[in-house]
Scaffold this motif. Structure first.
Motif, mmCIF file in Angstrom:
data_model
loop_
_atom_site.group_PDB
_atom_site.id
_atom_site.type_symbol
_atom_site.label_atom_id
_atom_site.label_comp_id
_atom_site.label_asym_id
_atom_site.label_seq_id
_atom_site.Cartn_x
_atom_site.Cartn_y
_atom_site.Cartn_z
ATOM 1 N N ALA A 10 95.862 48.941 65.012
ATOM 2 C CA ALA A 10 95.449 47.577 65.619
ATOM 3 C C ALA A 10 94.265 46.891 65.963
ATOM 4 N N ARG A 11 93.166 48.325 65.705
ATOM 5 C CA ARG A 11 92.162 47.674 65.536
ATOM 6 C C ARG A 11 91.458 46.515 64.304
ATOM 7 N N ARG A 12 92.191 46.876 62.975
ATOM 8 C CA ARG A 12 91.744 46.189 61.784
ATOM 9 C C ARG A 12 93.023 44.710 61.768
ATOM 10 N N THR A 13 94.235 44.984 62.486
ATOM 11 C CA THR A 13 95.672 43.936 62.071
ATOM 12 C C THR A 13 95.505 43.095 63.303
ATOM 13 N N ARG A 14 94.455 43.444 64.393
ATOM 14 C CA ARG A 14 95.087 42.828 65.633
ATOM 15 C C ARG A 14 96.652 41.829 66.437
ATOM 16 N N PRO A 15 97.477 42.995 66.063
ATOM 17 C CA PRO A 15 98.824 42.649 66.459
ATOM 18 C C PRO A 15 98.885 41.153 67.602
ATOM 19 N N ASP A 16 100.119 40.939 67.665
ATOM 20 C CA ASP A 16 100.251 40.961 69.348
ATOM 21 C C ASP A 16 101.232 41.659 69.454
ATOM 22 N N ARG A 18 111.347 41.858 59.961
ATOM 23 C CA ARG A 18 110.910 41.607 59.129
ATOM 24 C C ARG A 18 112.144 40.606 58.763
ATOM 25 N N ALA A 19 113.182 40.759 59.139
ATOM 26 C CA ALA A 19 114.483 39.413 58.203
ATOM 27 C C ALA A 19 114.249 38.758 59.885
ATOM 28 N N ALA A 20 113.708 39.131 60.970
ATOM 29 C CA ALA A 20 113.855 38.152 61.992
ATOM 30 C C ALA A 20 112.519 36.698 61.550
ATOM 31 N N PRO A 21 113.659 35.663 61.893
ATOM 32 C CA PRO A 21 112.266 34.483 61.729
ATOM 33 C C PRO A 21 111.191 34.461 62.953
ATOM 34 N N GLY A 22 110.624 33.619 62.929
ATOM 35 C CA GLY A 22 109.179 34.224 63.769
ATOM 36 C C GLY A 22 108.796 35.265 64.792
ATOM 37 N N ILE A 23 109.153 36.413 63.632
ATOM 38 C CA ILE A 23 108.360 38.120 63.739
ATOM 39 C C ILE A 23 107.386 38.224 62.582
ATOM 40 N N GLU A 24 106.383 38.384 62.030
ATOM 41 C CA GLU A 24 105.609 38.955 61.115
ATOM 42 C C GLU A 24 105.003 40.897 61.590
ATOM 43 N N VAL A 25 105.261 41.713 60.602
ATOM 44 C CA VAL A 25 105.272 43.106 60.485
ATOM 45 C C VAL A 25 103.561 42.739 59.590
ATOM 46 N N VAL A 26 103.030 43.477 60.860
ATOM 47 C CA VAL A 26 101.273 43.134 59.600
ATOM 48 C C VAL A 26 100.855 44.496 59.531
ATOM 49 N N GLY A 27 101.693 46.099 59.990
ATOM 50 C CA GLY A 27 100.998 47.372 59.762
ATOM 51 C C GLY A 27 102.246 48.515 60.453
ATOM 52 N N GLU A 28 102.695 49.328 59.745
ATOM 53 C CA GLU A 28 103.065 50.211 60.125
ATOM 54 C C GLU A 28 102.508 52.310 60.423
ATOM 55 N N ALA A 29 102.534 52.316 61.267
ATOM 56 C CA ALA A 29 102.072 53.597 61.816
ATOM 57 C C ALA A 29 102.526 55.094 61.582
ATOM 58 N N GLY A 30 102.228 56.172 61.369
ATOM 59 C CA GLY A 30 103.543 57.501 61.453
ATOM 60 C C GLY A 30 102.868 57.860 62.433
ATOM 61 N N ASP A 31 102.133 58.016 63.256
ATOM 62 C CA ASP A 31 100.818 58.790 64.080
ATOM 63 C C ASP A 31 100.264 57.890 65.327
ATOM 64 N N GLY A 32 99.514 58.111 66.273
ATOM 65 C CA GLY A 32 99.200 57.541 67.285
ATOM 66 C C GLY A 32 97.466 56.924 66.875
ATOM 67 N N ASP A 33 96.752 58.080 66.126
ATOM 68 C CA ASP A 33 95.562 57.895 65.882
ATOM 69 C C ASP A 33 94.964 56.636 64.473
ATOM 70 N N GLU A 34 96.558 56.657 64.050
ATOM 71 C CA GLU A 34 96.488 55.446 62.498
ATOM 72 C C GLU A 34 96.726 54.286 63.114
ATOM 73 N N ALA A 35 97.330 54.337 64.177
ATOM 74 C CA ALA A 35 98.027 53.293 65.076
ATOM 75 C C ALA A 35 96.741 52.302 66.065
ATOM 76 N N VAL A 36 95.976 53.585 66.333
ATOM 77 C CA VAL A 36 94.799 52.542 66.885
ATOM 78 C C VAL A 36 93.995 52.524 65.916
ATOM 79 N N GLU A 37 93.608 52.373 64.744
ATOM 80 C CA GLU A 37 92.651 52.143 63.668
ATOM 81 C C GLU A 37 93.785 50.876 63.174
#
Length: 232
Positions: free
Chosen positions: A46-52, A25-44
């Motif tokens: 990723a589907r909602r936020t469509r990260p790069d 978040r402190a770095a220019p040119g990068i936007e954190v769209v979410g954080e997950a604590g396990d694989g299931d949450e990551a899959v969900e």
């Protein structure tokens, strides 16, 4: 890539995850769209936020990073996110599985802030990224797993016969860890031409990522680990 690189951070350890999120978040040119604590949450997420880019821990309770990587990429709309695996170990048997699942590269968690940010930028821009110490050990492991007696002298499998001589040359250099710019300079061609050769190679071999192309190069014996290198 135009605009900010959208990143999803996945790690089951809260302090590590919070540190990564704060750094990004402190770095220019990068936007954190979410954080997950396990694989299931990551899959969900990723589907909602469509990260790069997805920064993906491997060893997590429940769904691990390999399964999560495969699911995220399988359900992603184009352009699919690029997964950068973070590992604590310089030889993690799970890294191989993550690459086969379609991850775009991997990095040690202790690599340092500058290298991590450079890795996110590289992967977000379409490059594969491999920590050199991990690559050497991982490739040696590939060799032991896939090459039987005399395996190094066997010709490439028939599926590589579909490649042109130039495509084979580019694949070899990619497997050695060279960037598109390095390859262009080495072969006296443009970076765009390197990308064209790589894209055609991936299409012919039915591969989804540059990292998978590296795996194939070693699995087929097209490239073998160099001996006499640095120890450790």
């Amino acid at each position: 890539m135009t605009g900010s690189i959208r990143v999803l951070v996945v790690d089951d350890q809260f302090l590590i995850r919070a540190g990564l999120v704060g750094l990004l978040r402190a770095a220019p040119g990068i936007e954190v769209v979410g954080e997950a604590g396990d694989g299931d949450e990551a899959v969900e997420l990723a589907r909602r936020t469509r990260p790069d880019v997805v920064l993906m821990d491997i060893r997590m309770p429940g769904m691990n990073g390999i399964t999560a990587t495969a699911k995220i990429l399988a359900q992603a709309a184009e352009p699919a996110p690029r997964v950068l695996v973070l590992t604590t170990f310089d030889l993690d048997e799970y890294v191989y599985g993550a690459l086969r699942a379609g991850a775009s590269g991997f990095l040690l968690k202790d690599s340092g802030p500058e290298r991590l940010l450079a890795a996110v930028a590289a992967v977000g821009g379409g490059d594969a990224l491999f920590a050199p110490s991990v690559t050497r050990r991982l490739v040696e492991a590939f060799s032991r797993q896939t090459a039987g007696p005399g395996g190094d002298e066997c010709p490439p499998p028939p599926d590589l016969a579909a490649l042109t001589l130039r495509e084979v040359e580019v694949l070899k250099l990619i497997a050695r860890g060279l960037t598109n710019a390095d390859i262009a300079e080495r072969l006296y061609i443009s970076e765009a031409t390197v990308k064209t050769h790589l894209n055609r190679t991936m299409s012919k071999l039915d591969l989804d990522s540059r990292a998978q192309a590296v795996v194939v190069a070693y699995e087929t014996g097209l490239v073998t680990p160099r001996t006499g290198g640095a120890g450790g």
